[in-house]
Design an enzyme around this catalytic site. Structure first.
Site, PDB file in Angstrom:
ATOM      1  N   ARG A  76     -24.878  24.194 -27.184  1.00  0.00           N
ATOM      2  CA  ARG A  76     -25.652  22.962 -27.115  1.00  0.00           C
ATOM      3  C   ARG A  76     -26.249  22.619 -28.484  1.00  0.00           C
ATOM      4  O   ARG A  76     -26.302  21.463 -28.882  1.00  0.00           O
ATOM      5  CB  ARG A  76     -26.761  23.093 -26.056  1.00  0.00           C
ATOM      6  CG  ARG A  76     -26.197  23.025 -24.642  1.00  0.00           C
ATOM      7  CD  ARG A  76     -27.282  23.038 -23.602  1.00  0.00           C
ATOM      8  NE  ARG A  76     -28.208  21.924 -23.735  1.00  0.00           N
ATOM      9  CZ  ARG A  76     -29.372  21.840 -23.095  1.00  0.00           C
ATOM     10  NH1 ARG A  76     -29.747  22.810 -22.283  1.00  0.00           N
ATOM     11  NH2 ARG A  76     -30.151  20.806 -23.258  1.00  0.00           N
ATOM     12  N   VAL A 109     -34.631  18.131 -25.827  1.00  0.00           N
ATOM     13  CA  VAL A 109     -34.817  19.304 -26.685  1.00  0.00           C
ATOM     14  C   VAL A 109     -33.908  19.206 -27.914  1.00  0.00           C
ATOM     15  O   VAL A 109     -33.751  20.170 -28.649  1.00  0.00           O
ATOM     16  CB  VAL A 109     -34.527  20.614 -25.896  1.00  0.00           C
ATOM     17  CG1 VAL A 109     -35.552  20.807 -24.789  1.00  0.00           C
ATOM     18  CG2 VAL A 109     -33.108  20.628 -25.316  1.00  0.00           C
ATOM     19  N   HIS A 125     -40.435  19.558 -23.066  1.00  0.00           N
ATOM     20  CA  HIS A 125     -39.560  20.635 -22.604  1.00  0.00           C
ATOM     21  C   HIS A 125     -39.127  21.577 -23.735  1.00  0.00           C
ATOM     22  O   HIS A 125     -38.165  22.313 -23.590  1.00  0.00           O
ATOM     23  CB  HIS A 125     -38.333  20.058 -21.892  1.00  0.00           C
ATOM     24  CG  HIS A 125     -38.677  19.366 -20.613  1.00  0.00           C
ATOM     25  ND1 HIS A 125     -37.816  18.536 -19.930  1.00  0.00           N
ATOM     26  CD2 HIS A 125     -39.821  19.377 -19.873  1.00  0.00           C
ATOM     27  CE1 HIS A 125     -38.411  18.071 -18.849  1.00  0.00           C
ATOM     28  NE2 HIS A 125     -39.631  18.556 -18.786  1.00  0.00           N
TER      29      HIS A 125
HETATM   30  P1  OAD Z   1     -31.082  12.494 -16.613  1.00  0.00           P
HETATM   31  O1  OAD Z   1     -29.691  12.931 -16.938  1.00  0.00           O
HETATM   32  O2  OAD Z   1     -31.644  12.882 -15.309  1.00  0.00           O
HETATM   33  O3  OAD Z   1     -31.173  10.912 -16.712  1.00  0.00           O
HETATM   34  C1  OAD Z   1     -30.644  10.224 -17.824  1.00  0.00           C
HETATM   35  C2  OAD Z   1     -30.960   8.759 -17.615  1.00  0.00           C
HETATM   36  O4  OAD Z   1     -30.535   8.057 -18.771  1.00  0.00           O
HETATM   37  C3  OAD Z   1     -30.252   8.130 -16.424  1.00  0.00           C
HETATM   38  O5  OAD Z   1     -31.199   7.436 -15.622  1.00  0.00           O
HETATM   39  C4  OAD Z   1     -29.269   7.154 -17.061  1.00  0.00           C
HETATM   40  O6  OAD Z   1     -29.104   5.969 -16.287  1.00  0.00           O
HETATM   41  C5  OAD Z   1     -29.966   6.834 -18.367  1.00  0.00           C
HETATM   42  N1  OAD Z   1     -29.076   6.398 -19.461  1.00  0.00           N
HETATM   43  C6  OAD Z   1     -27.769   6.715 -19.670  1.00  0.00           C
HETATM   44  N2  OAD Z   1     -27.330   6.122 -20.793  1.00  0.00           N
HETATM   45  C7  OAD Z   1     -28.378   5.429 -21.308  1.00  0.00           C
HETATM   46  C8  OAD Z   1     -28.557   4.610 -22.470  1.00  0.00           C
HETATM   47  N3  OAD Z   1     -27.559   4.386 -23.335  1.00  0.00           N
HETATM   48  N4  OAD Z   1     -29.773   4.046 -22.669  1.00  0.00           N
HETATM   49  C9  OAD Z   1     -30.804   4.261 -21.796  1.00  0.00           C
HETATM   50  N5  OAD Z   1     -30.686   5.017 -20.698  1.00  0.00           N
HETATM   51  C10 OAD Z   1     -29.491   5.598 -20.452  1.00  0.00           C
HETATM   52  O7  OAD Z   1     -32.008  12.995 -17.816  1.00  0.00           O
HETATM   53  P2  OAD Z   1     -33.580  13.160 -17.865  1.00  0.00           P
HETATM   54  O8  OAD Z   1     -34.273  12.129 -17.061  1.00  0.00           O
HETATM   55  O9  OAD Z   1     -33.937  13.292 -19.293  1.00  0.00           O
HETATM   56  O10 OAD Z   1     -35.240  19.316 -17.948  1.00  0.00           O
HETATM   57  O11 OAD Z   1     -33.741  14.566 -17.164  1.00  0.00           O
HETATM   58  C11 OAD Z   1     -35.022  15.126 -17.103  1.00  0.00           C
HETATM   59  C12 OAD Z   1     -34.944  16.609 -17.195  1.00  0.00           C
HETATM   60  O12 OAD Z   1     -34.011  17.118 -16.253  1.00  0.00           O
HETATM   61  C13 OAD Z   1     -34.417  17.157 -18.503  1.00  0.00           C
HETATM   62  O13 OAD Z   1     -35.380  17.184 -19.547  1.00  0.00           O
HETATM   63  C14 OAD Z   1     -34.039  18.550 -18.120  1.00  0.00           C
HETATM   64  C15 OAD Z   1     -33.354  18.292 -16.802  1.00  0.00           C
HETATM   65  O14 OAD Z   1     -33.507  19.288 -15.859  1.00  0.00           O
HETATM   66  C16 OAD Z   1     -35.250  20.609 -18.292  1.00  0.00           C
HETATM   67  O15 OAD Z   1     -34.285  21.161 -18.791  1.00  0.00           O
HETATM   68  C17 OAD Z   1     -36.564  21.278 -18.047  1.00  0.00           C
END
Ligand code: OAD
Length: 260
Positions: A76, A109, A125
């Site tokens: 990663r 991260v 995170h």
């Molecule tokens: P997700 O993968 O859950 O969500 C990513 C979001 O980004 C989705 O809602 C997509 O629709 C959106 N997306 C995709 N492309 C995009 C773009 N070009 N512009 C804007 N938005 C876009 O990721 P997170 O919400 O970050 O935690 O996930 C939260 C946490 O879940 C992470 O930090 C991680 C994971 O478990 C840990 O590892 C503790």
């Protein structure tokens, strides 16, 4: 689906940003999607679609197979090292330079906000750039004792890395499933969410706590809510301004409209 239609920035948002004294932003994996880093939950490209997080991103997994977990994180880190910040990251760094009081809370991260020039960042995170002492005994005894608190940003070669202070295994300085966030980090994120006039939620699915609650803390305290995400989330219906387009298109257009 990512839309490529032109971004329209309403006058009311331009005015709100010009007047805002405190702006807080929460980003998730979506802000880095346009840098080529897979998100967590998007089908096809999501990281968790390819790997079982419980095999790799838990303290138990690390105790069971530290070599495998470290190998995944090295991979990663390599992906992230090859990636470049995109116009969305750059626009947030520019916003910070323009606004009197700006806090960026990120769940990512990947370190791309730092590389883009953002400074006042809360890494909720943790960061792939750092290692810390796990307190896990390297002698095969499968338990975590107390950590000595050592951290470093020197990732050396070798399958398993050891703490130079106490000899325990080093681990990535990230939050794993089943772990709690550092209290001072969460407290700072809550404070800046509750105190801001305007909150932007960008590229997060809003399903992982406690990050998912931060926009609601801001809403309860009366903040204007802006969401940028090509796909609907639970926050969409509560947002005053909703951009269902990629962050790399929306954010530079907002910066240009407000300060260009
Ligand atoms: P997700 O993968 O859950 O969500 C990513 C979001 O980004 C989705 O809602 C997509 O629709 C959106 N997306 C995709 N492309 C995009 C773009 N070009 N512009 C804007 N938005 C876009 O990721 P997170 O919400 O970050 O935690 O996930 C939260 C946490 O879940 C992470 O930090 C991680 C994971 O478990 C840990 O590892 C503790």
């Amino acid at each position: 689906m990512a839309s490529t239609s032109p971004v329209h920035v309403p006058d009311a948002l331009i005015a709100a940003l010009r007047q805002a004294k405190l702006v807080t932003v929460l980003t998730g994996a979506g802000i880095s999607a346009e840098s080529g880093i897979p998100t967590f939950r998007d089908s096809q490209t999501g990281l968790w679609a390819k790997y079982d997080p419980h095999e790799l991103a838990t303290p138990e997994a690390f105790l069971r197979s530290p070599g495998l977990v470290m190998e995944w994180y090295r991979w990663r880190r390599m992906l992230v090292g090859k990636a470049e910040p995109n116009p969305g990251h750059a626009a947030l760094a520019e916003m910070e330079r323009r606004l009197p009081n700006f806090t960026l809370i990120t769940q990512n991260v990947d370190g791309l906000h730092v590389r883009a020039g953002s400074r006042n960042i809360i890494e909720l995170h943790g960061s792939l750039q750092r290692l810390r002492c796990s307190g896990a005994n390297p002698s095969g005894e499968k338990r975590i004792t107390s950590t000595c608190g050592y951290t470093t940003d020197e990732w050396q070669d070798g399958e398993l890395l050891h703490c130079p202070r106490c000899g325990a295994l080093l681990r990535p300085d990230v939050v794993w499933f089943g772990e709690v966030l550092k209290a001072s980090t969460l407290e700072a994120a809550l404070r800046s969410s509750r105190e801001c006039n305007l909150f932007l939620s960008i590229g997060t699915s809003g399903v992982v706590e406690p990050a998912a609650s931060l926009p609601y803390e801001a809403l309860r305290a009366g903040a204007v809510m802006v969401e940028i995400n090509p796909n609907p989330t639970p926050l969409s219906v509560h947002s005053h301004f909703l951009f269902q387009q990629p962050a790399g298109q929306v954010l530079p257009t907002i910066v240009q409209a407000v300060w260009g």
